[in-house]
Design a protein around this motif. Structure first.
Motif, short mmCIF file in Angstrom:
data_model
loop_
_atom_site.label_atom_id
_atom_site.label_comp_id
_atom_site.label_asym_id
_atom_site.label_seq_id
_atom_site.Cartn_x
_atom_site.Cartn_y
_atom_site.Cartn_z
N ASP A 150 1.74 18.88 5.76
CA ASP A 150 2.04 20.28 6.11
C ASP A 150 3.29 20.79 5.40
O ASP A 150 3.78 21.87 5.70
N GLN A 178 6.37 19.89 5.61
CA GLN A 178 7.57 19.98 6.44
C GLN A 178 8.61 18.98 5.98
O GLN A 178 9.80 19.16 6.25
N THR A 207 1.54 5.41 15.28
CA THR A 207 1.68 6.80 15.73
C THR A 207 2.74 7.53 14.92
O THR A 207 2.53 8.65 14.46
N LEU A 208 3.88 6.88 14.72
CA LEU A 208 4.96 7.47 13.93
C LEU A 208 4.51 7.71 12.49
O LEU A 208 4.76 8.77 11.92
N PHE A 239 1.48 8.28 11.35
CA PHE A 239 0.58 9.43 11.30
C PHE A 239 1.31 10.74 11.53
O PHE A 239 1.01 11.75 10.89
N GLU A 240 2.28 10.75 12.43
CA GLU A 240 3.07 11.97 12.66
C GLU A 240 3.82 12.37 11.40
O GLU A 240 3.85 13.54 11.03
N LEU A 241 4.44 11.38 10.75
CA LEU A 241 5.19 11.67 9.53
C LEU A 241 4.27 12.09 8.38
O LEU A 241 4.61 12.99 7.61
N ASP A 275 1.44 13.67 8.75
CA ASP A 275 1.08 15.05 9.07
C ASP A 275 2.16 16.01 8.60
O ASP A 275 1.87 17.06 8.03
N GLN A 276 3.42 15.65 8.84
CA GLN A 276 4.53 16.49 8.39
C GLN A 276 4.56 16.61 6.87
O GLN A 276 4.81 17.69 6.33
N ARG A 280 -5.85 20.20 4.42
CA ARG A 280 -6.21 19.95 5.83
C ARG A 280 -7.71 19.80 5.98
O ARG A 280 -8.18 18.90 6.69
N GLN A 283 3.12 2.13 18.35
CA GLN A 283 4.17 3.14 18.13
C GLN A 283 4.42 3.34 16.64
O GLN A 283 4.63 4.47 16.19
#
Length: 101
Positions: A22, A24, A11-12, A14-16, A18-19, A94, A8
């Motif tokens: 990008d 974000q 995963t978090l 990598f999600e952050l 990615d943000q 990207r 977890q």
């Protein structure tokens, strides 16, 4: 807040990231979320872990002031991250990151 499993946490992370890539979230927002959501630490605890002052950590997390690469690297080191060069253009960034995987 419940403790995250290693999967977890990854995963978090990598999600952050990615943000961040990008545009974000900012590097400061990334650090704040990682500190809170992955390590469940307050600023004082995390600053001691990262060998920076709490005031410096606060300034990084709120995207205030300019900091040296060394300071940023110390701030992100507990997460296995370092500051590097990436293309400014989002599409080129990207493309580069996709090629690396």
């Amino acid at each position: 807040m419940s403790e995250l499993s290693p999967q977890q946490r990854e995963t978090l992370l990598f999600e952050l990231l990615d943000q961040l890539f990008d545009e974000q979230i900012t590097p400061g927002q990334l650090l704040k979320r990682l500190r809170r959501e992955v390590l469940s630490m307050n600023q004082t605890e995390y600053a001691a872990l990262a060998s920076i002052s709490r005031r410096t950590l606060s300034a990084i997390e709120t995207d205030r002031n300019q900091h040296t690469l060394d300071t940023f690297n110390r701030a992100f080191r507990p997460f296995g991250l370092s500051i590097g060069l990436l293309p400014r253009d989002r599409h080129m960034r990207r493309k580069l990151l996709t090629r690396a995987s």
